[in-house]
Write a protein that holds these residues in place. Structure first.
Motif, PDB file in Angstrom:
ATOM      1  N   ALA A 249     -47.915  -2.354 -52.742  1.00  0.00           N
ATOM      2  CA  ALA A 249     -47.081  -1.152 -52.888  1.00  0.00           C
ATOM      3  C   ALA A 249     -47.839   0.098 -52.441  1.00  0.00           C
ATOM      4  N   ASP A 250     -49.116   0.171 -52.784  1.00  0.00           N
ATOM      5  CA  ASP A 250     -49.936   1.310 -52.348  1.00  0.00           C
ATOM      6  C   ASP A 250     -49.968   1.405 -50.825  1.00  0.00           C
ATOM      7  N   ILE A 251     -50.259   0.290 -50.176  1.00  0.00           N
ATOM      8  CA  ILE A 251     -50.438   0.291 -48.720  1.00  0.00           C
ATOM      9  C   ILE A 251     -49.109   0.433 -47.985  1.00  0.00           C
ATOM     10  N   LEU A 284     -42.685   0.475 -55.666  1.00  0.00           N
ATOM     11  CA  LEU A 284     -42.518   1.270 -54.449  1.00  0.00           C
ATOM     12  C   LEU A 284     -41.813   2.587 -54.759  1.00  0.00           C
ATOM     13  N   ALA A 285     -40.774   2.525 -55.550  1.00  0.00           N
ATOM     14  CA  ALA A 285     -40.020   3.736 -55.889  1.00  0.00           C
ATOM     15  C   ALA A 285     -40.902   4.740 -56.628  1.00  0.00           C
ATOM     16  N   ASN A 415     -52.607  -8.665 -45.569  1.00  0.00           N
ATOM     17  CA  ASN A 415     -53.114  -7.935 -46.746  1.00  0.00           C
ATOM     18  C   ASN A 415     -53.818  -6.630 -46.360  1.00  0.00           C
ATOM     19  N   GLY A 416     -53.205  -5.875 -45.481  1.00  0.00           N
ATOM     20  CA  GLY A 416     -53.767  -4.599 -45.060  1.00  0.00           C
ATOM     21  C   GLY A 416     -52.742  -3.802 -44.278  1.00  0.00           C
ATOM     22  N   ILE A 417     -53.132  -2.587 -43.904  1.00  0.00           N
ATOM     23  CA  ILE A 417     -52.223  -1.706 -43.170  1.00  0.00           C
ATOM     24  C   ILE A 417     -52.318  -1.996 -41.675  1.00  0.00           C
TER      25      ILE A 417
END
Length: 459
Positions: A249-251, A284-285, A415-417
């Protein structure tokens, strides 16, 4: 009447820069200079070229604040992101200064010759046709490998960022780079055809829309010239039940809102396994709802304006059509009052294939969530697009790597941006374009891979 290229501050709606557009004669004169410069630049050593690129990078790092502000004023990039972009552009210059010689080293190949090898030689002046959304980074993604390969560069930047375009050329002048190796062409979009058709332009690098890329590629092909196209994307981001949902969610939040979501490689379609769908949407929200939308000059701003009024109108059409088709608007979705072309951070759930926000590329801070029953269906949804630029998968590393082989995209992050990196190639397939930029692959796009056979023939 003289034509001008006009930059308008998207946070305030005021004109900040006007530059006269190049005449046909000025376009020819620019290419004249590029060809003259190539005649000597092609014979320079890698170290001589590297010295110029390192000086350019150093100058940009020393003037990061003033260069960053140009992006903030002309296309609304938050000032903190703009500084990061200037430094990343400098990194590209430094990377190729350091590694170009190794990337282009002669490749010995055994044959019936006494000696046989491939050497990588420059082609000549190369035309770069670039968009507004990352004015410095995309310029150096184009010019750093091109110059280090021994070519010269003619950069036709987007007409809405003339101040950025001029500043980039000024950096080369400021460090005493050889005249003509890098030039900005302040041309209106229809006049690009003249430059592509000029016989001294040997190849074209285009970053931008699918429609623009099709036009550029057609003209280049008619002149039998190579092109690299980096076009749009509707990039999927798959989140499976075994993912670290908090980190994902952070990424995903960051990926969706960098540059106010105006990025080709942003997470556009977030495909979540149904068993964790509601939990992930909640995470996410929460994160999207905390983001600060505001004046991009302010250090606290995380999301700036949309770059142009017409782009905002199209984004809002996509949102309203998607909601009308049955999606749920969890956050945002309303046009704000006031100056500038701001758009609220928006979260849409219940999105299905065929809805506008899924079918089309969304260029703005709009997160689209789709539900999938399992990994197999998630993959099918991810590939159900005419685009193929980039993708992300959140699951175990081993499973993610296995899934990458089945994702139709030029770049997959597990598992990354999803991001661009001077060390790694990037580019798309399908309607996202062809060819590669960055890394060793990128510098080999605009060279002559010349085979040399030296006799006598061996038994």
């Amino acid at each position: 009447m003289m034509s001008v290229l006009t930059a308008t501050d998207p946070a305030r709606g005021t004109v900040v820069q006007e530059v006269p557009a190049a005449t046909p004669q000025e376009i020819t004169a620019t290419i004249d200079r590029a060809q003259s410069a190539f005649d000597s630049w092609r014979t320079t050593s890698f170290e001589e070229r590297a010295e110029v690129l390192r000086a350019v990078a150093g100058h940009m790092r020393d003037h990061v604040d003033e260069l960053a502000l140009l992006m903030t004023e002309e296309m609304g990039k938050p000032i903190t992101e703009a500084r990061g972009e200037v430094n990343k552009a400098a990194w590209a210059a430094e990377h190729y200064a350091e590694h170009a010689q190794a990337y282009l080293a002669d490749e010995v190949i055994a044959s019936d010759a006494t000696s046989s090898y491939v050497q990588y030689l420059p082609l000549g002046p190369i035309l770069g046709v670039l968009p507004w959304n990352a004015p410095f980074w995309l310029a150096f993604r184009f010019c750093a490998p091109t110059l280090m390969a021994g070519n010269t560069c003619v950069m036709k930047h987007d007409p809405h960022v003339p101040g950025c375009a001029k500043a980039i050329a000024d950096v080369f002048d400021a460090v005493g780079a050889p005249a003509g190796i890098f030039q900005t062409l302040f041309a209106q979009t229809p006049d690009v055809e003249q430059a592509i058709r000029d016989p001294r332009i040997r190849a074209v690098s285009f970053t931008g829309s699918e429609r623009g890329g099709s036009a550029v590629a057609s003209i280049a092909a008619s002149e039998i010239k190579p092109a690299v196209l980096e076009l749009g994307g509707s990039d999927p981001c798959i989140v499976l039940a075994d993912a670290d949902l908090v980190e994902a969610a952070d990424i995903v939040t960051l990926s969706r809102i960098v540059n106010a979501g105006q990025s080709c490689i942003a997470a556009k379609r977030i495909i979540v396994e149904r068993s964790v769908h509601d939990e992930f949407v909640g995470l996410l929200a929460e994160r999207l709802g905390r983001l600060v939308v505001g004046d991009p000059r302010e250090e606290s701003t995380q999301v700036g304006p949309i770059a142009r009024a017409d782009l905002r109108e199209n984004l809002h059409r996509q949102v309203t059509e998607t909601v009308a088709a049955g999606a749920t608007c969890v956050l945002g979705g309303e046009l704000p009052d006031g100056d500038g072309w701001f758009y609220p951070v928006t979260l849409l759930t219940g999105v299905t294939p065929g809805m506008a926000a899924c079918r089309e590329e969304t260029f703005g801070p709009v997160a689209v969530v789709m539900a999938a029953d399992d990994a197999e269906q998630a993959l099918a949804l991810a590939n159900d697009t005419p685009y193929g630029l980039a993708a992300a998968v959140w699951t175990s590393a081993e499973r993610g790597e296995a899934m990458a082989r089945d994702i139709a995209a030029g770049q997959v992050a597990v598992n990354g941006i999803v991001k661009t990196d001077p060390r790694l190639p990037s580019g798309g397939i399908k309607r996202s374009g062809y060819g590669r930029e960055l890394g060793a692959h990128g510098i080999r796009e605009f060279v002559n891979a010349q085979q040399v056979w030296v006799g006598p023939k061996q038994a």
